[in-house]
Scaffold this motif. Structure first.
Motif, PDB file in Angstrom:
ATOM      1  N   PHE A   9       0.829  -1.209   0.000  1.00 49.69           N
ATOM      2  CA  PHE A   9       0.000   0.000   0.000  1.00 49.69           C
ATOM      3  C   PHE A   9       0.861   1.256   0.000  1.00 49.69           C
ATOM      4  O   PHE A   9       0.562   2.217  -0.698  1.00 49.69           O
ATOM      5  CB  PHE A   9      -0.946   0.027   1.196  1.00 49.69           C
ATOM      6  CG  PHE A   9      -2.055  -0.971   1.099  1.00 49.69           C
ATOM      7  CD1 PHE A   9      -2.680  -1.244  -0.106  1.00 49.69           C
ATOM      8  CD2 PHE A   9      -2.474  -1.647   2.217  1.00 49.69           C
ATOM      9  CE1 PHE A   9      -3.702  -2.163  -0.199  1.00 49.69           C
ATOM     10  CE2 PHE A   9      -3.497  -2.565   2.142  1.00 49.69           C
ATOM     11  CZ  PHE A   9      -4.112  -2.825   0.930  1.00 49.69           C
ATOM     12  N   ARG A  17       0.530   3.866  -2.870  1.00 50.44           N
ATOM     13  CA  ARG A  17       0.130   5.246  -2.520  1.00 50.44           C
ATOM     14  C   ARG A  17       1.186   6.243  -2.958  1.00 50.44           C
ATOM     15  O   ARG A  17       0.859   7.316  -3.464  1.00 50.44           O
ATOM     16  CB  ARG A  17      -0.104   5.365  -1.016  1.00 50.44           C
ATOM     17  CG  ARG A  17      -1.434   4.816  -0.585  1.00 50.44           C
ATOM     18  CD  ARG A  17      -1.724   5.177   0.867  1.00 50.44           C
ATOM     19  NE  ARG A  17      -2.601   4.202   1.445  1.00 50.44           N
ATOM     20  CZ  ARG A  17      -2.257   3.294   2.352  1.00 50.44           C
ATOM     21  NH1 ARG A  17      -1.036   3.260   2.831  1.00 50.44           N
ATOM     22  NH2 ARG A  17      -3.134   2.431   2.816  1.00 50.44           N
ATOM     23  N   TYR A  71      -5.973  -2.589  -2.965  1.00 55.15           N
ATOM     24  CA  TYR A  71      -7.061  -2.550  -1.980  1.00 55.15           C
ATOM     25  C   TYR A  71      -7.965  -3.777  -2.126  1.00 55.15           C
ATOM     26  O   TYR A  71      -8.384  -4.375  -1.133  1.00 55.15           O
ATOM     27  CB  TYR A  71      -7.901  -1.289  -2.146  1.00 55.15           C
ATOM     28  CG  TYR A  71      -7.295  -0.047  -1.548  1.00 55.15           C
ATOM     29  CD1 TYR A  71      -6.779  -0.045  -0.261  1.00 55.15           C
ATOM     30  CD2 TYR A  71      -7.277   1.140  -2.261  1.00 55.15           C
ATOM     31  CE1 TYR A  71      -6.245   1.099   0.295  1.00 55.15           C
ATOM     32  CE2 TYR A  71      -6.736   2.301  -1.714  1.00 55.15           C
ATOM     33  CZ  TYR A  71      -6.222   2.272  -0.431  1.00 55.15           C
ATOM     34  OH  TYR A  71      -5.704   3.403   0.123  1.00 55.15           O
ATOM     35  N   HIS A  72      -8.270  -4.135  -3.360  1.00 48.56           N
ATOM     36  CA  HIS A  72      -9.136  -5.295  -3.590  1.00 48.56           C
ATOM     37  C   HIS A  72      -8.494  -6.573  -3.063  1.00 48.56           C
ATOM     38  O   HIS A  72      -9.160  -7.399  -2.442  1.00 48.56           O
ATOM     39  CB  HIS A  72      -9.444  -5.434  -5.083  1.00 48.56           C
ATOM     40  CG  HIS A  72     -10.320  -6.595  -5.391  1.00 48.56           C
ATOM     41  ND1 HIS A  72      -9.813  -7.818  -5.751  1.00 48.56           N
ATOM     42  CD2 HIS A  72     -11.669  -6.733  -5.368  1.00 48.56           C
ATOM     43  CE1 HIS A  72     -10.808  -8.667  -5.948  1.00 48.56           C
ATOM     44  NE2 HIS A  72     -11.947  -8.026  -5.723  1.00 48.56           N
ATOM     45  N   ASP A  75     -10.369  -4.659   0.948  1.00 52.44           N
ATOM     46  CA  ASP A  75     -10.865  -3.342   1.363  1.00 52.44           C
ATOM     47  C   ASP A  75     -11.715  -2.800   0.207  1.00 52.44           C
ATOM     48  O   ASP A  75     -11.283  -1.947  -0.567  1.00 52.44           O
ATOM     49  CB  ASP A  75      -9.691  -2.414   1.682  1.00 52.44           C
ATOM     50  CG  ASP A  75     -10.146  -1.105   2.320  1.00 52.44           C
ATOM     51  OD1 ASP A  75     -11.359  -0.818   2.292  1.00 52.44           O
ATOM     52  OD2 ASP A  75      -9.277  -0.377   2.837  1.00 52.44           O
ATOM     53  N   THR A  76     -12.919  -3.329   0.091  1.00 54.89           N
ATOM     54  CA  THR A  76     -13.777  -3.043  -1.053  1.00 54.89           C
ATOM     55  C   THR A  76     -14.146  -1.573  -1.210  1.00 54.89           C
ATOM     56  O   THR A  76     -14.091  -1.055  -2.329  1.00 54.89           O
ATOM     57  CB  THR A  76     -15.041  -3.923  -0.991  1.00 54.89           C
ATOM     58  OG1 THR A  76     -14.629  -5.287  -0.919  1.00 54.89           O
ATOM     59  CG2 THR A  76     -15.915  -3.731  -2.217  1.00 54.89           C
ATOM     60  N   ARG A 101     -12.542   1.206  -0.428  1.00 51.48           N
ATOM     61  CA  ARG A 101     -11.401   1.962  -0.968  1.00 51.48           C
ATOM     62  C   ARG A 101     -11.046   1.493  -2.377  1.00 51.48           C
ATOM     63  O   ARG A 101     -10.675   2.300  -3.230  1.00 51.48           O
ATOM     64  CB  ARG A 101     -10.190   1.833  -0.054  1.00 51.48           C
ATOM     65  CG  ARG A 101     -10.337   2.650   1.200  1.00 51.48           C
ATOM     66  CD  ARG A 101      -9.060   2.637   1.988  1.00 51.48           C
ATOM     67  NE  ARG A 101      -9.200   3.460   3.163  1.00 51.48           N
ATOM     68  CZ  ARG A 101      -8.717   3.147   4.337  1.00 51.48           C
ATOM     69  NH1 ARG A 101      -8.030   2.038   4.502  1.00 51.48           N
ATOM     70  NH2 ARG A 101      -8.888   3.949   5.359  1.00 51.48           N
ATOM     71  N   ALA A 102     -11.163   0.191  -2.623  1.00 54.99           N
ATOM     72  CA  ALA A 102     -10.878  -0.330  -3.958  1.00 54.99           C
ATOM     73  C   ALA A 102     -11.848   0.265  -4.973  1.00 54.99           C
ATOM     74  O   ALA A 102     -11.449   0.689  -6.059  1.00 54.99           O
ATOM     75  CB  ALA A 102     -10.978  -1.851  -3.962  1.00 54.99           C
TER      76      ALA A 102
END
Length: 150
Positions: free
Chosen positions: A99, A103, A123-124, A128-129, A131-132
């Motif tokens: 990440f 980022r 994210y996926h 972390d749906t 944010r994805a």
């Protein structure tokens, strides 16, 4: 491939449900009393919202798949760098490192849809749906030259 089959089966079931609910709404409207007409309109609103949601979701998935195909043709698809436990869970330290890398890449090139796409995939992968989805929506908007959602 399994995800596509699941998506289409779910969509088909939803369409059948929308037709059944819609027919009940029409039946209520045909009764003609104030109460049944009110309920009929309320019942008909549900399939309309459902069809809209299904359409928007399908558009989103198709656009994300188009970006993936374009990125694959360029050789820019992200490599899964996440370390997993024997049970399949993602190691938190490796996820944090990925990440941070994604980022930083996105902060360096905030207008590049490819960076946002790779961040969405990270994210996926970490499940972390929300944010994805936001990162993918941003990638799609940047690719299409539309205003970027916040």
């Amino acid at each position: 491939m399994r995800a596509k089959i699941t998506y289409f089966v779910t969509a088909a079931v939803l369409v059948v449900y929308f037709v059944l609910v819609g027919s009940r709404g029409v039946m209520l409207l045909k009764q003609g009393t104030a109460l049944t007409v009110t309920f009929g309109v309320a019942v008909l609103i549900l399939p309309v919202i459902g069809v809209w949601f299904l359409w928007m979701n399908t558009r989103f998935v198709n656009r994300a798949n188009q970006l993936a195909a374009e990125l694959e043709a360029e050789g820019g698809l992200p490599v899964d760098e996440l370390v997993r436990t024997p049970g399949g869970r993602i190691d938190r330290d490796s996820a944090d490192a990925v990440f941070a890398k994604r980022r930083a890449e996105t902060e360096d090139s905030p207008g590049d849809w490819r960076c946002w796409f790779r961040l969405a995939v990270a994210y996926h992968d970490a499940r972390d749906t929300p944010r994805a989805r936001r990162a993918m929506q941003r990638a799609i908007a940047l690719h299409d030259g539309r205003p970027v959602p916040n």
